[in-house]
Design an enzyme around this catalytic site. Structure first.
Site, PDB file in Angstrom:
ATOM      1  N   GLN A   1       0.827  -1.216   0.000  1.00 18.24           N
ATOM      2  CA  GLN A   1       0.000   0.000   0.000  1.00 18.24           C
ATOM      3  C   GLN A   1       0.853   1.255   0.000  1.00 18.24           C
ATOM      4  O   GLN A   1       2.061   1.214   0.246  1.00 18.24           O
ATOM      5  CB  GLN A   1      -0.940  -0.011   1.218  1.00 18.24           C
ATOM      6  CG  GLN A   1      -0.236  -0.295   2.541  1.00 18.24           C
ATOM      7  CD  GLN A   1      -1.107  -1.008   3.560  1.00 18.24           C
ATOM      8  OE1 GLN A   1      -2.338  -0.946   3.484  1.00 18.24           O
ATOM      9  NE2 GLN A   1      -0.498  -1.680   4.517  1.00 18.24           N
TER      10      GLN A   1
ATOM     11  N   HIS B   1      -7.747   2.474  20.074  1.00 20.29           N
ATOM     12  CA  HIS B   1      -7.070   1.284  20.610  1.00 20.29           C
ATOM     13  C   HIS B   1      -7.662   0.804  21.935  1.00 20.29           C
ATOM     14  O   HIS B   1      -7.808  -0.397  22.152  1.00 20.29           O
ATOM     15  CB  HIS B   1      -5.561   1.555  20.734  1.00 20.29           C
ATOM     16  CG  HIS B   1      -4.897   1.697  19.395  1.00 20.29           C
ATOM     17  ND1 HIS B   1      -4.164   2.799  19.027  1.00 20.29           N
ATOM     18  CD2 HIS B   1      -4.900   0.875  18.318  1.00 20.29           C
ATOM     19  CE1 HIS B   1      -3.723   2.641  17.784  1.00 20.29           C
ATOM     20  NE2 HIS B   1      -4.151   1.485  17.334  1.00 20.29           N
TER      21      HIS B   1
ATOM     22  N   ASP C   1       0.594 -13.045   6.234  1.00 17.64           N
ATOM     23  CA  ASP C   1      -0.816 -12.896   5.893  1.00 17.64           C
ATOM     24  C   ASP C   1      -1.673 -13.520   7.010  1.00 17.64           C
ATOM     25  O   ASP C   1      -1.598 -14.725   7.247  1.00 17.64           O
ATOM     26  CB  ASP C   1      -1.039 -13.623   4.557  1.00 17.64           C
ATOM     27  CG  ASP C   1      -2.490 -13.573   4.112  1.00 17.64           C
ATOM     28  OD1 ASP C   1      -3.368 -13.226   4.926  1.00 17.64           O
ATOM     29  OD2 ASP C   1      -2.733 -13.900   2.942  1.00 17.64           O
ATOM     30  N   GLY C   2      -2.470 -12.691   7.663  1.00 16.67           N
ATOM     31  CA  GLY C   2      -3.282 -13.144   8.787  1.00 16.67           C
ATOM     32  C   GLY C   2      -4.284 -14.224   8.407  1.00 16.67           C
ATOM     33  O   GLY C   2      -4.589 -15.116   9.209  1.00 16.67           O
TER      34      GLY C   2
ATOM     35  N   ASP D   1      -7.304  -5.762  13.764  1.00 18.59           N
ATOM     36  CA  ASP D   1      -7.077  -4.315  13.622  1.00 18.59           C
ATOM     37  C   ASP D   1      -6.643  -4.062  12.185  1.00 18.59           C
ATOM     38  O   ASP D   1      -5.466  -3.891  11.898  1.00 18.59           O
ATOM     39  CB  ASP D   1      -5.996  -3.865  14.617  1.00 18.59           C
ATOM     40  CG  ASP D   1      -5.733  -2.371  14.519  1.00 18.59           C
ATOM     41  OD1 ASP D   1      -6.500  -1.660  13.851  1.00 18.59           O
ATOM     42  OD2 ASP D   1      -4.735  -1.918  15.109  1.00 18.59           O
ATOM     43  N   SER D   2      -7.620  -4.057  11.301  1.00 20.31           N
ATOM     44  CA  SER D   2      -7.332  -4.023   9.870  1.00 20.31           C
ATOM     45  C   SER D   2      -7.684  -2.671   9.274  1.00 20.31           C
ATOM     46  O   SER D   2      -8.240  -1.809   9.943  1.00 20.31           O
ATOM     47  CB  SER D   2      -8.182  -5.080   9.178  1.00 20.31           C
ATOM     48  OG  SER D   2      -9.544  -4.694   9.248  1.00 20.31           O
ATOM     49  N   THR D   3      -7.395  -2.515   7.987  1.00 17.02           N
ATOM     50  CA  THR D   3      -7.943  -1.387   7.240  1.00 17.02           C
ATOM     51  C   THR D   3      -9.425  -1.676   6.964  1.00 17.02           C
ATOM     52  O   THR D   3      -9.972  -2.651   7.466  1.00 17.02           O
ATOM     53  CB  THR D   3      -7.149  -1.189   5.930  1.00 17.02           C
ATOM     54  OG1 THR D   3      -7.048  -2.446   5.270  1.00 17.02           O
ATOM     55  CG2 THR D   3      -5.732  -0.691   6.226  1.00 17.02           C
ATOM     56  N   ASP D   4     -10.050  -0.831   6.161  1.00 17.70           N
ATOM     57  CA  ASP D   4     -11.511  -0.906   5.992  1.00 17.70           C
ATOM     58  C   ASP D   4     -12.006  -2.215   5.375  1.00 17.70           C
ATOM     59  O   ASP D   4     -11.268  -2.886   4.672  1.00 17.70           O
ATOM     60  CB  ASP D   4     -11.972   0.246   5.096  1.00 17.70           C
ATOM     61  CG  ASP D   4     -11.828   1.582   5.791  1.00 17.70           C
ATOM     62  OD1 ASP D   4     -11.651   1.577   7.013  1.00 17.70           O
ATOM     63  OD2 ASP D   4     -11.894   2.605   5.107  1.00 17.70           O
TER      64      ASP D   4
ATOM     65  N   PRO E   1      -8.265  -4.339   0.101  1.00 19.88           N
ATOM     66  CA  PRO E   1      -7.364  -5.445   0.423  1.00 19.88           C
ATOM     67  C   PRO E   1      -7.767  -6.258   1.663  1.00 19.88           C
ATOM     68  O   PRO E   1      -7.547  -7.464   1.699  1.00 19.88           O
ATOM     69  CB  PRO E   1      -6.014  -4.763   0.680  1.00 19.88           C
ATOM     70  CG  PRO E   1      -6.139  -3.393   0.122  1.00 19.88           C
ATOM     71  CD  PRO E   1      -7.570  -3.047   0.042  1.00 19.88           C
TER      72      PRO E   1
HETATM   73  N1  AG3 Z   1      -7.024   0.418  11.706  1.00 19.37           N
HETATM   74  C1  AG3 Z   1      -7.728   1.207  10.777  1.00 19.37           C
HETATM   75  C2  AG3 Z   1      -9.177   1.371  10.976  1.00 19.37           C
HETATM   76  C3  AG3 Z   1      -9.812   1.808   9.718  1.00 19.37           C
HETATM   77  C4  AG3 Z   1      -9.728   3.265   9.468  1.00 19.37           C
HETATM   78  N2  AG3 Z   1     -10.486   3.551   8.290  1.00 19.37           N
HETATM   79  C5  AG3 Z   1     -10.590   4.744   7.704  1.00 19.37           C
HETATM   80  N3  AG3 Z   1     -10.030   5.773   8.207  1.00 19.37           N
HETATM   81  N4  AG3 Z   1     -11.272   4.836   6.607  1.00 19.37           N
HETATM   82  C6  AG3 Z   1      -6.396   1.245  12.633  1.00 19.37           C
HETATM   83  C7  AG3 Z   1      -4.951   1.195  12.674  1.00 19.37           C
HETATM   84  C8  AG3 Z   1      -4.564   1.633  14.031  1.00 19.37           C
HETATM   85  N5  AG3 Z   1      -3.979   0.586  14.759  1.00 19.37           N
END
Ligand code: AG3
EC number: 2.5.1.104
Length: 281
Positions: A32, A63, A144-145, A162-165, A169
């Protein structure tokens, strides 16, 4: 003098923005595009593929809320798995629980760990010890989780994603197959938690994830919290295996944590959800 800003655009032209002084770092990792900005009022800002991951001032609003409700609802969380979370903030909160004997963090993108270690004041010392393999209670696996969870022989009391949206991906982390693997790798009493996107702007993704989790876990709870830096309220989903009640937490253990955002004495306020969303769930 021109004022600079970083804005994350959500669907339908909804934006969340910060005034920024400058960009400190930018790179294309294997997975990314990663950027770090110095903001005017919220410390440094970590951005992945144009989406806000955290700001240093206020990151605990995410968190604390992702980690402590499940940790305090589980009677004795000893083994914990974190998937994603390369900045270290989630693992930092997990390790505040002295019941934890072993925590494993599986992050796909080494670039996120490195940049967080170098530029962010979120979990610098912890990341340093993880990289040097000097943290006695935790281990970092770059991988890869999805694959990890499918193949591991380990069993966990708590699994935290604790992932992205739930778009792009990280989509596989919100699939029924993945939830099945997670359920199987939980101990007899186990809790699974994932962030699940913006309540207002990713409502459909939240509903899809909830429905898929319902097919797999014994019980599923949703909750929401206002997170600094995200299009709030932000949603979270909890999957329960076995005899654990997520509506009840251990207030004795909570006292020792001295939290700033999540209020264990008002645990029930987590379950707030706009009525139209609750009706769809
Ligand atoms: N994980 C990201 C949460 C998603 C945020 N999405 C967004 N801003 N569109 C958080 C990482 C912090 N540990």
């Amino acid at each position: 003098e021109q004022e600079r800003a970083f804005i994350e655009w959500y669907p339908r032209g909804y934006g969340v923005g910060f005034k920024v002084k400058r960009r400190l770092f930018e790179t294309q990792t294997e997975y990314q595009r990663l950027e770090i900005y110095e903001t005017e009022g919220f410390g440094k800002l970590l951005v992945l593929d144009g989406t806000v991951q955290l700001v240093e001032v206020g990151e605990e609003s995410y968190h604390e809320v992702l980690v402590h409700p499940v940790m305090l609802a589980h009677p004795n969380p000893r083994k914990v798995l974190v998937i994603g979370g390369g900045d270290g903030g989630t693992l930092r909160e997990v390790l505040r629980h002295d019941t934890v004997e072993k925590a494993i963090m599986v992050e796909i993108d080494e670039g996120v760990v490195e940049a967080s270690y170098l530029y962010l004041d979120v979990a610098k010392d912890l990341l340093d010890r993880l990289i040097k393999k000097e943290e006695p209670r935790a281990e970092l696996i770059i991988g890869d989780g999805v694959k990890y969870l499918r193949e591991t022989d380990e069993r966990f009391d708590v699994i935290i994603v604790d992932s992205t949206d739930p778009v792009g991906p990280a989509k596989l982390l919100f699939s029924e197959e993945f939830y099945r693997d997670a359920y199987e790798k939980l101990n007899e009493k186990g809790l699974y938690v994932t962030q699940a996107g913006s309540v207002y702007l990713f409502t459909n993704e939240l509903l899809d994830a909830y429905k898929a989790m319902k097919k797999v876990f014994d019980r599923v709870y949703y909750f929401s919290f206002p997170v600094i830096g995200y299009a709030s309220p932000w949603s979270f989903l909890v999957g329960v295996k076995g005899d654990v009640d997520f509506t009840r937490i251990d207030l004795e253990r909570a006292k020792k944590l001295d939290l700033y955002y999540y209020d264990p004495e008002r645990h029930e306020t987590l379950f707030q959800m706009p009525r139209y969303v609750r009706k769809l769930l």
